[in-house]
Design a protein around this motif. Structure first.
Motif, PDB file in Angstrom:
ATOM      1  N   ARG A 109      -6.933  14.365   1.694  1.00 16.89           N
ATOM      2  CA  ARG A 109      -5.879  15.179   2.306  1.00 16.89           C
ATOM      3  C   ARG A 109      -4.827  15.581   1.287  1.00 16.89           C
ATOM      4  NH1 ARG A 109      -3.849  11.867   7.353  1.00 16.89           N
ATOM      5  NH2 ARG A 109      -2.237  13.484   7.285  1.00 16.89           N
ATOM      6  N   ALA A 110      -4.514  14.651   0.380  1.00 12.54           N
ATOM      7  CA  ALA A 110      -3.493  14.940  -0.615  1.00 12.54           C
ATOM      8  C   ALA A 110      -4.005  15.826  -1.733  1.00 12.54           C
ATOM      9  CB  ALA A 110      -2.937  13.637  -1.199  1.00 12.54           C
ATOM     10  N   HIS A 111      -5.288  15.615  -2.105  1.00 13.38           N
ATOM     11  CA  HIS A 111      -5.913  16.396  -3.189  1.00 13.38           C
ATOM     12  C   HIS A 111      -7.298  16.825  -2.729  1.00 13.38           C
ATOM     13  CE1 HIS A 111      -2.755  15.449  -6.047  1.00 13.38           C
ATOM     14  NE2 HIS A 111      -2.867  14.179  -5.734  1.00 13.38           N
ATOM     15  N   PRO A 112      -7.420  17.898  -1.961  1.00 10.91           N
ATOM     16  CA  PRO A 112      -8.692  18.305  -1.389  1.00 10.91           C
ATOM     17  C   PRO A 112      -9.799  18.521  -2.418  1.00 10.91           C
ATOM     18  CG  PRO A 112      -6.887  19.525  -0.410  1.00 10.91           C
ATOM     19  CD  PRO A 112      -6.307  18.776  -1.566  1.00 10.91           C
ATOM     20  N   GLY A 142       0.497   3.584   5.776  1.00 12.74           N
ATOM     21  CA  GLY A 142       0.720   2.144   5.746  1.00 12.74           C
ATOM     22  C   GLY A 142       0.467   1.493   7.092  1.00 12.74           C
ATOM     23  N   ARG A 143       0.908   2.141   8.160  1.00 11.46           N
ATOM     24  CA  ARG A 143       0.698   1.579   9.504  1.00 11.46           C
ATOM     25  C   ARG A 143      -0.787   1.551   9.858  1.00 11.46           C
ATOM     26  NH1 ARG A 143       5.368   4.667  10.640  1.00 11.46           N
ATOM     27  NH2 ARG A 143       4.096   6.347  11.521  1.00 11.46           N
ATOM     28  N   ALA A 184       3.778  13.280  -1.590  1.00 16.05           N
ATOM     29  CA  ALA A 184       3.661  12.950  -0.163  1.00 16.05           C
ATOM     30  C   ALA A 184       5.027  12.603   0.412  1.00 16.05           C
ATOM     31  CB  ALA A 184       2.701  11.785   0.020  1.00 16.05           C
ATOM     32  N   SER A 185       5.242  12.987   1.661  1.00 11.15           N
ATOM     33  CA  SER A 185       6.513  12.678   2.316  1.00 11.15           C
ATOM     34  C   SER A 185       6.565  11.213   2.709  1.00 11.15           C
ATOM     35  CB  SER A 185       6.679  13.548   3.561  1.00 11.15           C
ATOM     36  OG  SER A 185       5.729  13.184   4.554  1.00 11.15           O
ATOM     37  N   ASP A 186       7.778  10.710   2.919  1.00 10.94           N
ATOM     38  CA  ASP A 186       7.938   9.328   3.365  1.00 10.94           C
ATOM     39  C   ASP A 186       7.230   9.102   4.695  1.00 10.94           C
ATOM     40  OD1 ASP A 186       9.447   8.809   1.122  1.00 10.94           O
ATOM     41  OD2 ASP A 186      11.377   8.965   2.151  1.00 10.94           O
ATOM     42  N   GLN A 187       7.284  10.088   5.565  1.00 12.58           N
ATOM     43  CA  GLN A 187       6.636   9.963   6.865  1.00 12.58           C
ATOM     44  C   GLN A 187       5.127   9.811   6.720  1.00 12.58           C
ATOM     45  OE1 GLN A 187       7.444  13.209   9.529  1.00 12.58           O
ATOM     46  NE2 GLN A 187       6.346  12.272  11.252  1.00 12.58           N
ATOM     47  N   GLU A 188       4.523  10.597   5.820  1.00  9.78           N
ATOM     48  CA  GLU A 188       3.085  10.497   5.592  1.00  9.78           C
ATOM     49  C   GLU A 188       2.715   9.117   5.052  1.00  9.78           C
ATOM     50  OE1 GLU A 188       1.215  14.751   4.384  1.00  9.78           O
ATOM     51  OE2 GLU A 188       2.755  13.983   3.006  1.00  9.78           O
ATOM     52  N   PHE A 201       0.825  -1.197   0.000  1.00 15.18           N
ATOM     53  CA  PHE A 201       0.000   0.000   0.000  1.00 15.18           C
ATOM     54  C   PHE A 201       0.865   1.255   0.000  1.00 15.18           C
ATOM     55  CE2 PHE A 201      -3.666  -2.628   1.279  1.00 15.18           C
ATOM     56  CZ  PHE A 201      -4.643  -2.039   0.505  1.00 15.18           C
ATOM     57  N   GLU A 202       1.954   1.239   0.744  1.00 14.99           N
ATOM     58  CA  GLU A 202       2.847   2.400   0.756  1.00 14.99           C
ATOM     59  C   GLU A 202       3.404   2.674  -0.642  1.00 14.99           C
ATOM     60  OE1 GLU A 202       5.849   1.721   3.662  1.00 14.99           O
ATOM     61  OE2 GLU A 202       4.476   1.866   5.374  1.00 14.99           O
ATOM     62  N   THR A 203       3.831   1.616  -1.325  1.00 17.69           N
ATOM     63  CA  THR A 203       4.378   1.770  -2.673  1.00 17.69           C
ATOM     64  C   THR A 203       3.352   2.368  -3.618  1.00 17.69           C
ATOM     65  OG1 THR A 203       5.909  -0.082  -2.393  1.00 17.69           O
ATOM     66  CG2 THR A 203       5.345   0.534  -4.658  1.00 17.69           C
TER      67      THR A 203
END
Length: 219
Positions: free
Chosen positions: A213-216, A178-179, A169-173, A158-160
């Motif tokens: 959130r990424a594309h309001p 994913g978590r 999106a940042s790696d942290q986001e 899912f992260e990929t």
């Protein structure tokens, strides 16, 4: 559960060897793994309802519309039957079927690919959960390694694909997303009260929330 990458050569070679030839010469070979899946899925409601210890092979055979001998042909022991949902080869086959049908979407339509990935996850949970509870009942602690591998692979998948959909999106986001998906799947694997529809809805809510959130402006 993972759906981010194609199967490796070793896995493909193994799957090519799965199954044995039955019947007269000239007849197509039987897909033994697919037949085992059908039998296990027919018996799975009994595993969930009655538990692995109380289930008899006669009841299992009746549920699968087989003779006792036919059932033992595919599952020599009850333990193999009730734990089939944790068989790596069986889980791999579900992933292979997904790749064959949907891999072309990964680049062409990543959002749809993620949605199809949700359907794969729902099917995997439906497949694995009876065996997980059977393993807990029977004390088969080795199943945790299988589940950890599945959860980790699915989280990374899912992260990929979210990173592909939202390159900004940042790696942290992405890791946070994913978590959250991992926690939702883990809960569904362990909680028999969570229906496939509820799991599907929860995953879609998470994904739609990330999209908003990424594309309001995307509805």
């Amino acid at each position: 559960m993972a759906f981010s990458s194609s199967l490796g050569n070793t896995e493909l070679i193994y799957l090519e060897k799965v199954g044995m030839l039955f019947g007269k010469r000239g007849r197509p070979s039987e897909d033994r793994l697919a037949r085992q899946r059908e039998i296990y899925q027919a018996v799975a409601p009994l595993i969930v309802r009655d538990g692995a210890r109380r289930l008899s092979m006669r009841e299992a055979a009746q549920a699968a519309c087989l003779s006792i001998g036919g059932l033992y042909h595919y599952f020599p022991t009850k333990r193999e039957l009730v734990l089939h949902g944790l068989c790596p080869e069986a889980i791999l086959r579900l992933c292979e079927d997904f790749h064959a049908q949907f891999d072309d979407l990964a680049e062409r339509n990543p959002r749809q690919y993620i949605k199809e990935g949700i359907e794969l996850v729902v099917e995997q949970v439906r497949f694995c959960r009876p065996a997980i509870h059977a393993a807990l009942e029977l004390g088969a602690e080795s199943f945790w390694q299988v589940i950890e591998t599945l959860l980790t692979g699915t989280e990374q998948a899912f992260e990929t694909n979210l990173q592909r959909l939202f390159p900004e999106a940042s790696d942290q986001e992405v890791q946070q997303w994913g978590r959250a998906i991992r926690r939702t799947i883990c809960a569904a694997l362990l909680d028999k009260s969570i229906s496939p529809g509820e799991l599907r809805d929860e995953l879609h809510i998470l994904i739609d929330g990330y999209i908003s959130r990424a594309h309001p402006r995307i509805t």
